[in-house]
Design a protein around this motif. Structure first.
Motif, PDB file in Angstrom:
ATOM      1  N   TYR A 328       0.853  -1.187   0.000  1.00 32.33           N
ATOM      2  CA  TYR A 328       0.000   0.000   0.000  1.00 32.33           C
ATOM      3  C   TYR A 328       0.890   1.239   0.000  1.00 32.33           C
ATOM      4  N   ASN A 329       0.485   2.259  -0.756  1.00 33.44           N
ATOM      5  CA  ASN A 329       1.261   3.499  -0.738  1.00 33.44           C
ATOM      6  C   ASN A 329       0.901   4.332   0.486  1.00 33.44           C
ATOM      7  N   SER A 330       1.520   5.508   0.614  1.00 36.19           N
ATOM      8  CA  SER A 330       1.310   6.328   1.807  1.00 36.19           C
ATOM      9  C   SER A 330      -0.100   6.896   1.876  1.00 36.19           C
ATOM     10  N   ASN A 331      -0.855   6.814   0.781  1.00 37.26           N
ATOM     11  CA  ASN A 331      -2.269   7.215   0.777  1.00 37.26           C
ATOM     12  C   ASN A 331      -3.202   6.043   1.047  1.00 37.26           C
ATOM     13  N   ASN A 332      -2.630   4.921   1.472  1.00 42.03           N
ATOM     14  CA  ASN A 332      -3.377   3.713   1.842  1.00 42.03           C
ATOM     15  C   ASN A 332      -4.006   2.995   0.655  1.00 42.03           C
ATOM     16  N   LYS A 333      -3.548   3.314  -0.545  1.00 40.36           N
ATOM     17  CA  LYS A 333      -4.073   2.649  -1.727  1.00 40.36           C
ATOM     18  C   LYS A 333      -3.239   1.405  -2.042  1.00 40.36           C
ATOM     19  N   GLU A 334      -3.937   0.279  -2.296  1.00 39.37           N
ATOM     20  CA  GLU A 334      -3.213  -0.938  -2.648  1.00 39.37           C
ATOM     21  C   GLU A 334      -2.611  -0.791  -4.052  1.00 39.37           C
ATOM     22  N   ILE A 335      -1.299  -1.069  -4.148  1.00 42.09           N
ATOM     23  CA  ILE A 335      -0.611  -0.911  -5.424  1.00 42.09           C
ATOM     24  C   ILE A 335      -0.001  -2.211  -5.934  1.00 42.09           C
ATOM     25  N   TYR A 336      -0.038  -3.277  -5.115  1.00 44.54           N
ATOM     26  CA  TYR A 336       0.597  -4.516  -5.567  1.00 44.54           C
ATOM     27  C   TYR A 336       0.087  -5.682  -4.737  1.00 44.54           C
ATOM     28  N   LYS A 337      -0.078  -6.826  -5.398  1.00 48.27           N
ATOM     29  CA  LYS A 337      -0.384  -8.089  -4.737  1.00 48.27           C
ATOM     30  C   LYS A 337       0.529  -9.154  -5.329  1.00 48.27           C
ATOM     31  N   SER A 338       1.226  -9.871  -4.478  1.00 53.24           N
ATOM     32  CA  SER A 338       2.202 -10.846  -4.962  1.00 53.24           C
ATOM     33  C   SER A 338       1.516 -12.036  -5.615  1.00 53.24           C
ATOM     34  N   PRO A 339       2.093 -12.567  -6.690  1.00 54.60           N
ATOM     35  CA  PRO A 339       1.551 -13.791  -7.289  1.00 54.60           C
ATOM     36  C   PRO A 339       1.892 -15.035  -6.474  1.00 54.60           C
ATOM     37  N   MET A 340       2.898 -14.932  -5.613  1.00 55.52           N
ATOM     38  CA  MET A 340       3.322 -16.077  -4.808  1.00 55.52           C
ATOM     39  C   MET A 340       2.870 -15.894  -3.365  1.00 55.52           C
ATOM     40  N   LYS A 341       2.527 -16.995  -2.718  1.00 54.14           N
ATOM     41  CA  LYS A 341       2.146 -16.946  -1.316  1.00 54.14           C
ATOM     42  C   LYS A 341       3.388 -16.940  -0.428  1.00 54.14           C
ATOM     43  N   TYR A 342       3.301 -16.182   0.670  1.00 56.78           N
ATOM     44  CA  TYR A 342       4.326 -16.185   1.714  1.00 56.78           C
ATOM     45  C   TYR A 342       3.637 -16.542   3.022  1.00 56.78           C
ATOM     46  N   GLY A 343       4.293 -16.281   4.127  1.00 59.46           N
ATOM     47  CA  GLY A 343       3.659 -16.531   5.420  1.00 59.46           C
ATOM     48  C   GLY A 343       3.389 -18.007   5.637  1.00 59.46           C
ATOM     49  N   GLY A 344       2.203 -18.287   6.152  1.00 61.20           N
ATOM     50  CA  GLY A 344       1.830 -19.653   6.499  1.00 61.20           C
ATOM     51  C   GLY A 344       1.948 -19.876   7.994  1.00 61.20           C
TER      52      GLY A 344
END
Length: 478
Positions: A328-344
């Motif tokens: 998210y940018n500094s204006n709270n707008k989503e700008i990217y979503k990863s194609p790969m999963k992380y976390g878990g």
């Protein structure tokens, strides 16, 4: 005869030499006594640390050479041993043990400090989880220690005793073990036994009452509610004490625009995490929530403020409920979503309606590793036993059993994987970036769990980030 004598000498050597590294000693004297605690004139510059052992001796009569009358030494009687509680620049304090009721420690008694004594966990007969050093899995590993029969849920770093250094607090959901790191060793100095209903899912640390010691914020999920338990280490009593607690709230400590802040979120009826992420403000014996201008995210866990554009201001990264990484940018707008999963995560949280579930996923960190003023994301990817619909049935049948760590950098509107580790052979419950051996270099500390079928084994593993052998790749090739 010579051969038998040699074997005998070897036998004597092996039964008389300790299995641990030899201790170095520092000699001092008692300068003040209060009850069963005594202060002595050996300070932190010698390498003394909380949890180390000291011995106290009474000095007796002179011992002289019968021919020259020269003083060779003095009679010494050991009257007590002690465990160091805290260390300052020129003075330290220890709590006496094995002290007879008829003998008293006095000012002027000799103190011998053992600066490389083994951790309690390494001493035969210690009742707690065993902690011992293992062979490093790669040349990039600074230290690797195993806590046996202890399936860790989380760990955090904090200066809990006010000595100016970071300690490690690691929990298995019921107990919390505290360790310092000194002389290439993790050294146990305290065990906190949780309350009867303890099911800890998170620990984090920060000094929010401005007393030069980090408080420990523990999220407990004992049933159909959550508790936020706030503790502080009392160096006078040498124990963790509860300051206060609140119901149905989570907490997490993050750094936003170079300021450490405490975030909070509510536990809900139809969702494990409900409402906005709030900033928690310390007021007396309570925490009040203040709304912040933040992007709407699923959970305060896995939420990370960072400057991934290099403009000097923090943007945001977050792991969503499906383990995708969003920016998210500094204006709270989503700008990217990863194609790969992380976390878990293997830590499941069920809402109060007992129908909706979520997971505690706090597996991304930030740092400017290459010094270009753009912060990278260090992300864990836990890997399931089998990526199969069959094994995904009924939730817990498909746990995470392997893991990798990735270094990610925002370039040209996307996240590029600039390095990655090999598979690490276990499930990572948390990671932190620190300087564990105080050599002014950044280290990556992880807690990785193996051997799930036998109460678990947890490994504290520290990597030197500068020399970590990494494979350059790109997320787009995944």
């Amino acid at each position: 005869m010579l051969k038998k004598s040699f074997i005998y000498l070897l036998f004597i050597f092996f039964i008389s030499v300790p299995l641990f590294a030899e201790s170095t000693q520092e000699i001092g004297k008692v300068v003040f006594v209060k009850g069963d605690e005594f202060y002595f004139d050996i300070g932190e510059t010698t390498g003394l640390r909380p949890g180390m052992n000291v011995e106290v001796y009474k000095i007796g009569s002179e011992i002289k050479d019968p021919n020259t009358d020269a003083i060779l030494g003095y009679e010494e009687e050991k009257i007590a041993s002690g465990e160091v509680i805290f260390v300052r620049e020129q003075i330290s304090c220890a709590k006496a043990k094995d002290l007879s009721a008829s003998i008293q420690i006095n000012v002027g008694d000799k103190v011998v400090a053992y600066l490389f004594s083994p951790a309690k966990d390494e001493i035969e007969g210690y009742a707690g989880p065993l902690l011992y050093k293992t062979a490093p899995t790669s040349p990039d590993v600074i230290a690797e220690f195993l806590i046996d029969k202890f399936e860790a849920k989380d760990f955090t770093l904090g200066d809990f005793n006010g000595d100016g250094r970071k300690e490690i607090a690691v929990t298995n959901g019921e107990d919390i073990l505290f360790y310092t790191y000194y002389g290439a060793k993790f050294m146990h100095y305290y065990t906190f036994k949780g309350p009867w209903n303890a099911k800890f899912i998170d620990v984090s640390a920060g000094d929010f009452n401005a007393n030069q010691k980090d408080e420990l914020f523990v999220t407990n999920k004992p049933g159909n509610f959550t508790q936020l338990l706030v503790y502080e280490f009392d160096t006078n009593k040498n124990e963790l004490i509860e300051l206060f607690k609140t119901k149905n709230r989570y907490a997490n400590v993050v750094t936003l625009n170079r300021e450490k802040i405490l975030l909070g979120q509510e536990y809900g009826y139809t969702s494990p995490f409900i409402g906005p992420v709030l900033r928690l403000i310390w007021k007396g014996t309570n925490l009040t929530g203040r709304k912040m201008n933040l992007p709407h995210v699923d959970s305060l866990y896995g939420f990370l403020p960072l400057d991934f554009t290099g403009d000097g201001f923090d943007e945001y990264a977050a792991l969503d409920r499906d383990d995708f990484l969003r920016l998210y940018n500094s204006n709270n707008k989503e700008i990217y979503k990863s194609p790969m999963k992380y976390g878990g995560s293997n830590i499941k949280i069920i809402a109060r309606d007992r129908k909706t579930q979520g997971y505690k996923i706090d597996l991304i960190r930030k740092d400017d590793l290459d010094g270009d003023l753009i912060q990278e994301i260090i992300a864990v990817k836990n890997i399931r036993l089998m990526d199969s619909a069959l094994f995904a049935l009924k939730g817990g049948l498909n746990p995470f059993r392997d893991s990798q760590i990735f270094g990610l950098k925002y370039k040209m509107g996307m996240l590029e994987v600039i390095w990655e580790t090999q598979k690490l052979g276990g499930y990572i419950c948390n990671l932190e970036i620190t300087d564990i051996n105080e050599d002014n270099k950044k280290d990556l500390l992880i807690c990785i769990i193996t051997d799930f079928d036998k109460k678990g084994k947890s490994v504290l593993r520290a990597f030197d980030l500068k020399t970590l052998q990494l494979k350059k790749t790109s997320e787009t090739t995944k």
